[in-house]
Motif scaffolding. Structure first.
Motif, mmCIF file in Angstrom:
data_model
loop_
_atom_site.group_PDB
_atom_site.id
_atom_site.type_symbol
_atom_site.label_atom_id
_atom_site.label_comp_id
_atom_site.label_asym_id
_atom_site.label_seq_id
_atom_site.Cartn_x
_atom_site.Cartn_y
_atom_site.Cartn_z
ATOM 1 N N MET A 123 -9.956 14.512 88.063
ATOM 2 C CA MET A 123 -9.747 14.050 89.503
ATOM 3 C C MET A 123 -11.659 13.933 88.845
ATOM 4 O O MET A 123 -12.011 12.924 89.675
ATOM 5 N N ARG A 124 -12.071 15.200 88.661
ATOM 6 C CA ARG A 124 -13.766 14.724 88.483
ATOM 7 C C ARG A 124 -13.456 13.405 87.052
ATOM 8 O O ARG A 124 -15.055 12.971 86.890
ATOM 9 N N THR A 125 -13.307 13.651 86.482
ATOM 10 C CA THR A 125 -13.304 12.854 85.378
ATOM 11 C C THR A 125 -13.050 11.290 85.976
ATOM 12 O O THR A 125 -13.518 10.292 85.678
ATOM 13 N N LEU A 126 -11.606 11.224 86.827
ATOM 14 C CA LEU A 126 -11.661 10.006 87.286
ATOM 15 C C LEU A 126 -13.249 9.427 88.130
ATOM 16 O O LEU A 126 -14.256 7.908 88.144
ATOM 17 N N ARG A 127 -13.744 10.635 88.736
ATOM 18 C CA ARG A 127 -15.089 10.555 89.686
ATOM 19 C C ARG A 127 -16.330 9.668 89.156
ATOM 20 O O ARG A 127 -16.821 8.658 89.150
ATOM 21 N N SER A 128 -16.353 10.414 87.386
ATOM 22 C CA SER A 128 -17.441 10.007 86.763
ATOM 23 C C SER A 128 -17.056 8.656 86.224
ATOM 24 O O SER A 128 -17.830 7.403 86.150
ATOM 25 N N PHE A 129 -15.931 8.025 86.144
ATOM 26 C CA PHE A 129 -15.063 6.918 85.062
ATOM 27 C C PHE A 129 -15.703 6.104 86.300
ATOM 28 O O PHE A 129 -16.673 4.563 86.285
ATOM 29 N N LEU A 130 -14.993 5.594 87.928
ATOM 30 C CA LEU A 130 -15.310 4.933 88.900
ATOM 31 C C LEU A 130 -16.651 5.026 88.954
ATOM 32 O O LEU A 130 -17.461 4.120 89.053
ATOM 33 N N GLU A 131 -18.022 5.829 89.269
ATOM 34 C CA GLU A 131 -19.544 5.961 89.165
ATOM 35 C C GLU A 131 -20.150 4.812 88.006
ATOM 36 O O GLU A 131 -21.040 4.128 88.388
ATOM 37 N N ARG A 132 -19.521 5.202 86.691
ATOM 38 C CA ARG A 132 -20.134 4.115 85.690
ATOM 39 C C ARG A 132 -19.316 2.729 85.849
ATOM 40 O O ARG A 132 -19.798 1.475 85.938
ATOM 41 N N CYS A 133 -18.431 2.666 87.195
ATOM 42 C CA CYS A 133 -17.475 1.141 86.725
ATOM 43 C C CYS A 133 -18.532 0.878 87.827
ATOM 44 O O CYS A 133 -18.138 -0.776 88.467
ATOM 45 N N VAL A 134 -19.125 1.536 89.075
ATOM 46 C CA VAL A 134 -20.090 0.833 89.976
ATOM 47 C C VAL A 134 -21.244 0.001 89.321
ATOM 48 O O VAL A 134 -21.768 -1.294 89.219
ATOM 49 N N ASN A 135 -21.765 1.016 88.252
ATOM 50 C CA ASN A 135 -22.654 0.050 86.619
ATOM 51 C C ASN A 135 -22.290 -1.481 86.294
ATOM 52 O O ASN A 135 -22.777 -2.517 86.460
ATOM 53 N N PHE A 136 -20.709 -1.583 86.408
ATOM 54 C CA PHE A 136 -20.168 -2.610 85.572
ATOM 55 C C PHE A 136 -19.660 -3.325 87.020
ATOM 56 O O PHE A 136 -19.047 -4.403 86.316
ATOM 57 N N ASP A 137 -19.976 -2.800 87.376
ATOM 58 C CA ASP A 137 -19.097 -4.587 88.695
ATOM 59 C C ASP A 137 -17.936 -4.415 89.326
ATOM 60 O O ASP A 137 -17.463 -5.500 89.893
ATOM 61 N N ALA A 138 -17.506 -3.333 89.167
ATOM 62 C CA ALA A 138 -15.934 -3.348 89.137
ATOM 63 C C ALA A 138 -15.208 -2.759 90.436
ATOM 64 O O ALA A 138 -14.224 -2.589 90.983
ATOM 65 N N VAL A 139 -16.141 -2.027 91.531
ATOM 66 C CA VAL A 139 -15.991 -1.406 92.310
ATOM 67 C C VAL A 139 -17.128 -1.248 93.221
ATOM 68 O O VAL A 139 -18.235 -1.039 92.677
ATOM 69 N N PRO A 140 -16.726 -1.424 94.033
ATOM 70 C CA PRO A 140 -17.516 -0.395 95.673
ATOM 71 C C PRO A 140 -18.328 0.779 95.783
ATOM 72 O O PRO A 140 -18.066 1.766 94.493
#
Length: 396
Positions: A123-140
């Motif tokens: 789950m920590r890896t998933l959070r790290s991934f989603l944090e980068r996805c914020v920079n990718f303009d993919a998630v809020p």
């Protein structure tokens, strides 16, 4: 004296009361952090750019390549590969569509095959991934914080829930009497007499099972191209022996109760429904269903009076069985099997080969025995080797 007040065209405005919502300019005077996050999500939702989960993971790994060692990058790739499997199963094709409830569903789905400490890392890896996805303009921006990371410390880091052998035996007796040779009976036998993972149970075809003079054989094969991968890929492939009774039940199931179906790849799944190969969620449901104490024992250890058991939501439908505090997913059943094998003195090397798990992982995540139980078992094994306690010394 002249009036020094700057408000010459009317009375002074009344001060805005604390917590009234807005100040004189219409700007919120106080705002809760959760409300602010929701507001930011609403503002940014329209600014998101479509990004598939596969492309998002590829972009993430490309960015992290400069920051991680090769082994760490490989680990993160593996964990996110499981996330992609879930996205495929949940029909998530655009990261823009992910919401907090989806992350919770993934956490539940993932927890069935992991120890608490491994789930935390995933789950920590998933959070790290989603944090980068914020920079990718993919998630809020608020989505990464909605990843529920379990708190793991001390004993919970290396131990977890397991289904004791006594409970498993009562469940099997019940299934043998009331659900003989049904798909649910077969699933439980495979988990409790062979210690199979959920993915392994689901992967078996009819042709992978064969009867012998002293039981049955299961040939476990890694087939990722037709939707039945094994956890450790080709290294998980093996032949597992089944006791004679289990062999007989499987024969009866195939002969009388198994639906005559093939899956979308033209294969004949052993564990099948009228629609083809059973889903992972179905196997989980049967784990929760039969570990509810009230179903087999008739009583509730969680405080529900006998006259109210039938109205309990977790009792009314197997789809809600997971809400029962006493129910368990398939992974604790596997942990219970391995613990029982250890208690019976089966060498770890044998368990390792049979259950596709290393001796190190057995020590860290599956061995639920106390120090006293380990000592007593060592004593029994030594005494049986030397025949009598008086002859068990080195100098003898």
């Amino acid at each position: 004296m002249p009036d020094e007040s700057p408000h010459t065209n009317g009375p002074d405005p009344e001060p805005t009361p604390a917590g009234s919502g807005t100040n004189r300019n219409g700007i919120p005077s106080e705002i809760d952090a959760a409300d602010l996050a929701a507001l930011l999500d609403e503002v940014t939702q329209d600014d998101l750019s479509t990004l598939s989960p596969e492309d998002g993971v590829e972009m993430y790994l490309q960015v992290r390549k400069e920051e991680l060692t090769a082994s760490s990058l490989k680990t993160q790739k593996s964990r996110l590969g499981i996330f992609l499997d879930w996205c495929d199963e949940a029909e998530v094709t655009d990261l823009n569509d992910l919401r907090g409830r989806d992350l919770l569903q993934f956490r539940t789905w993932r927890s069935d095959d992991l120890s608490p400490s491994s789930l935390e890392a995933n789950m920590r890896t998933l959070r790290s991934f989603l944090e980068r996805c914020v920079n990718f303009d993919a998630v809020p921006p608020s989505l990464p914080e909605k990843v529920d990371i379990p708190a793991v410390d001390g004993e919970n880091a290396s131990r977890g829930e397991y289904v004791p052998s006594e409970q498993a035996e009562r469940i099997l007796d019940h299934l043998d009497q009331y659900e003989y040779a049904t798909v649910e009976h077969v699933i439980w036998l495979l988990m409790t007499t062979a210690g199979l993972r959920l993915s392994a149970v689901r992967s078996i075809d009819v042709d992978d099972f064969s009867s012998t003079s002293d039981g049955g054989h299961l040939h476990l094969n890694h087939r990722p191209d037709s939707d039945t991968p094994l956890k450790n890929k080709s290294e998980s492939e093996r032949i597992v022996h089944l006791p004679e009774y289990v062999d007989q039940v499987l024969d009866d199931y195939v002969e009388t109760n198994r639906p005559d179906v093939t899956d979308e790849y033209g294969r004949q799944p052993l564990v099948a429904s009228e629609h083809g190969r059973v889903a992972r969620t179905t196997i989980r449901k049967y784990g929760y269903k039969w570990t509810r104490p009230c179903v087999v024992d008739g009583t509730c250890p969680h405080g529900v009076p006998d006259e109210e058991i039938e109205s309990c939501e977790a009792r009314q439908s197997s789809s809600y069985a997971y809400k029962c505090p006493g129910s368990s997913s398939p992974h604790p059943i596997r942990r219970g099997y391995i613990t029982h094998e250890l208690n019976m003195g089966v060498p770890k090397e044998v368990i390792s080969d049979r259950c596709d798990v290393s001796s190190e992982v057995i020590d860290e995540h599956y061995d639920e025995r106390s120090d006293e139980e380990r000592m007593e078992l060592r004593t029994e094994i030594r005494n049986s080797t030397y025949k009598t306690e008086d002859e068990s010394g080195y100098a003898q």
